[in-house]
Design a protein around this motif. Structure first.
Motif, PDB file in Angstrom:
ATOM      1  N   ARG A  59       0.831  -1.213   0.000  1.00 53.46           N
ATOM      2  CA  ARG A  59       0.000   0.000   0.000  1.00 53.46           C
ATOM      3  C   ARG A  59       0.865   1.262   0.000  1.00 53.46           C
ATOM      4  NH1 ARG A  59      -3.446   0.756   4.689  1.00 53.46           N
ATOM      5  NH2 ARG A  59      -4.524   2.254   3.352  1.00 53.46           N
ATOM      6  N   VAL A  63      -6.887  -3.737  10.925  1.00 57.60           N
ATOM      7  CA  VAL A  63      -7.647  -2.568  10.464  1.00 57.60           C
ATOM      8  C   VAL A  63      -6.703  -1.430  10.098  1.00 57.60           C
ATOM      9  CG1 VAL A  63      -9.333  -0.815  11.130  1.00 57.60           C
ATOM     10  CG2 VAL A  63      -9.691  -3.204  11.797  1.00 57.60           C
ATOM     11  N   ARG A  73      -4.225  -2.563   6.928  1.00 58.03           N
ATOM     12  CA  ARG A  73      -4.881  -2.803   5.638  1.00 58.03           C
ATOM     13  C   ARG A  73      -5.752  -1.641   5.178  1.00 58.03           C
ATOM     14  NH1 ARG A  73      -7.349  -8.905   5.833  1.00 58.03           N
ATOM     15  NH2 ARG A  73      -5.479  -9.985   6.545  1.00 58.03           N
ATOM     16  N   TYR A  74      -6.321  -0.909   6.144  1.00 55.76           N
ATOM     17  CA  TYR A  74      -7.314   0.094   5.759  1.00 55.76           C
ATOM     18  C   TYR A  74      -7.036   1.494   6.300  1.00 55.76           C
ATOM     19  CZ  TYR A  74      -9.647  -4.378   5.038  1.00 55.76           C
ATOM     20  OH  TYR A  74      -9.935  -5.661   4.653  1.00 55.76           O
TER      21      TYR A  74
END
Length: 490
Positions: A411, A473, A476-477
């Motif tokens: 990411r 959480v 990943r987000y």
């Protein structure tokens, strides 16, 4: 020739991974899958894939984490045993590397000794030693997966009179392949996971094995095979059942950890009652199996199928809780006045920690002093650009965290690409954040060396999280551009 011109003559890689163990192979999978056209290599100081699982060869070596969480998220563990032996884990890691062609990117025998970042060039210059000769190359992003302990030797405290002992003394990290311990009297010094693994394995062939501990450790039994996992695999298939079992085990591990923090006496009582049932009637449980600390102040030890307790019940093993006065020609003299005769003494006395494999880090000509840095999300360092490392959980499987770091790095690199950034660096500019030890863990091997590690902070994102669900959480987000991570173009 200018520094910039010299760099142009060196091999350059987009991502350089240090270490071809469990974490390094996982990191390569995420990089290769997300960026098939991006160049990368793995520098491995030893001559084989596997890291820990290639290094440790002592009898019974195994994982004390279940393989549904210790295995990679992207590659289901399909064997029946939930607690796998070392050779099986090594085969799993090597199979992962071979299937994806990751093994073709590994350069063995390359021990990284120094990495210097240049902001002007937006790249690292990495120095390694190969066959006694220096090797230099550059990379845009440095990803260290070297674990956190010395591969050369374990912790060996001085024991008075050890030179007088007429038998054999071995540290598990240096186990000789030709050791004959059949019908030998063995003393294992220590009570951690290695000792708890060694005792039942040695007891199969030795005359007797005594685990000599200064103080007790929490040991609890779990089935070596997970019946729910195996049933789900038969019903749903390996790939579909894997995440279900993984989350079941994460949930159970989290529940036990929270119980140990909030109601330690309840967990103590549960472990004690379970141990009483597995030990011979009248066994002195409170002397040998009642630690002075709370569960998960140090790591809990697992005895698959109660093998450790079974060895005691059969009379093949015993526990002595005492301190060593000195070695003698025939064994050990204890402070209580007792003696333990031994042909072989195994010093399962722990690891020696080594941050980032001992790599010297330099940023724009200034040496990075690790204790003066702060760990960002437990995976980057304040003031050190384009640098990521993997340190797993102390209260759960190492690979759970390694997987999250790999996914976060993907990411992060995509964020850099999308905005045309050349570098990212964590910056702690909040004076209200106070320092804490990075590893809040009372194990001896941690306490001996934690002062050499980066610091943790009093608030996110400067903390090493110990909750997989919360970290999932965030990693990943959660926002990449969170204010603490600073970005710049070349």
């Amino acid at each position: 020739m200018s520094e910039g011109a010299q760099l142009e003559h060196l091999e350059h890689l987009d991502v350089l991974i240090v270490g071809a163990g469990l974490s390094g192979i996982g990191a390569a999978h995420y990089i290769q899958s997300a960026f098939p056209k991006r160049s990368y290599a793995i520098l491995e100081g030893r001559d084989a894939i596997g890291g820990t699982w290639d290094l440790f060869r002592y009898p019974g070596v195994r994982s004390d984490s279940d393989m549904q969480t210790f295995g990679y998220r992207f590659k289901p563990w399909l064997q029946a045993k939930a607690f796998a032996d070392g050779p099986s884990i090594l085969g799993y890691v090597r199979e992962t590397a071979t299937e994806a062609g990751i093994d073709r990117h590994i350069r063995f025998g390359h021990r990284v000794v120094r990495a210097a970042w240049s902001t002007a060039d937006a790249r690292w210059t990495v120095e390694a030693v190969h066959d006694g000769e220096p090797v230099r190359l550059t990379c845009t992003f440095l990803y260290v997966c070297s674990g956190y302990y010395h591969y050369d030797a374990g912790h060996k405290p001085p024991f008075p009179g050890i030179e007088q002992f007429g038998g054999t003394v071995i540290h598990p990290q240096e186990w000789p392949a030709d050791l004959d311990y059949d019908d030998k009297r063995i003393v294992v010094i220590g009570s951690g996971a290695t000792a708890v693994t060694l005792v039942p394995a040695l007891a199969e062939r030795a005359a007797h094995v005594t685990m000599l501990q200064r103080s007790p450790t929490y040991i609890f039994s779990l089935p070596s095979e997970d019946p729910i996992a195996n049933w789900l695999r038969r019903v749903l298939g390996g790939r579909a059942s894997y995440p279900v079992t993984r989350w079941k085990n994460v949930g159970m591990g989290t529940l036990i950890y929270r119980l140990s923090r909030r109601r330690p006496d309840v967990l103590k009582s549960m472990i004690r009652k379970a141990n009483v049932r597995r030990l011979p009637p009248g066994y002195d449980v409170d002397t040998h199996f009642a630690p002075s600390y709370n569960p998960w102040d140090q790591r809990l030890c697992v005895a698959p199928d109660g093998d450790f307790f079974a060895a005691i019940r059969r009379g093949r093993a015993s526990v002595a809780t005492d301190r060593i006065s000195r070695f003698t020609e025939t064994g050990l003299l204890l402070e209580s006045g007792g003696e333990l005769d031994a042909d072989v003494v195994i010093t399962a006395t722990g690891l020696r920690l080594l941050v980032f494999g001992g790599i010297e880090l330099v940023v724009d000509g200034r040496e990075v002093k690790l204790p003066e840095t702060m760990a960002y999300k437990g995976m980057m360092l304040s003031g050190v650009p384009n640098f990521v490392y993997t340190i797993g959980y102390t209260n759960a499987s190492w690979t759970l965290k390694a997987d999250l770091v790999g996914q976060y790095v993907v990411r992060l690199l995509k964020h850099l690409d999308a905005h045309g950034y050349a570098q990212c660096v964590p910056v702690n500019d909040d004076p209200t954040i106070t320092e804490r030890p990075l590893l809040d863990f009372d194990a001896g091997y941690v306490l001996r060396s934690v002062h050499e590690f980066p610091k943790s902070g009093s608030r996110p994102p400067w903390q090493l999280g110990m909750s997989y669900a919360h970290d999932l959480v965030k990693f990943r987000y959660g926002r990449i551009d969170d204010g603490a991570l600073k970005f710049s173009r070349r």
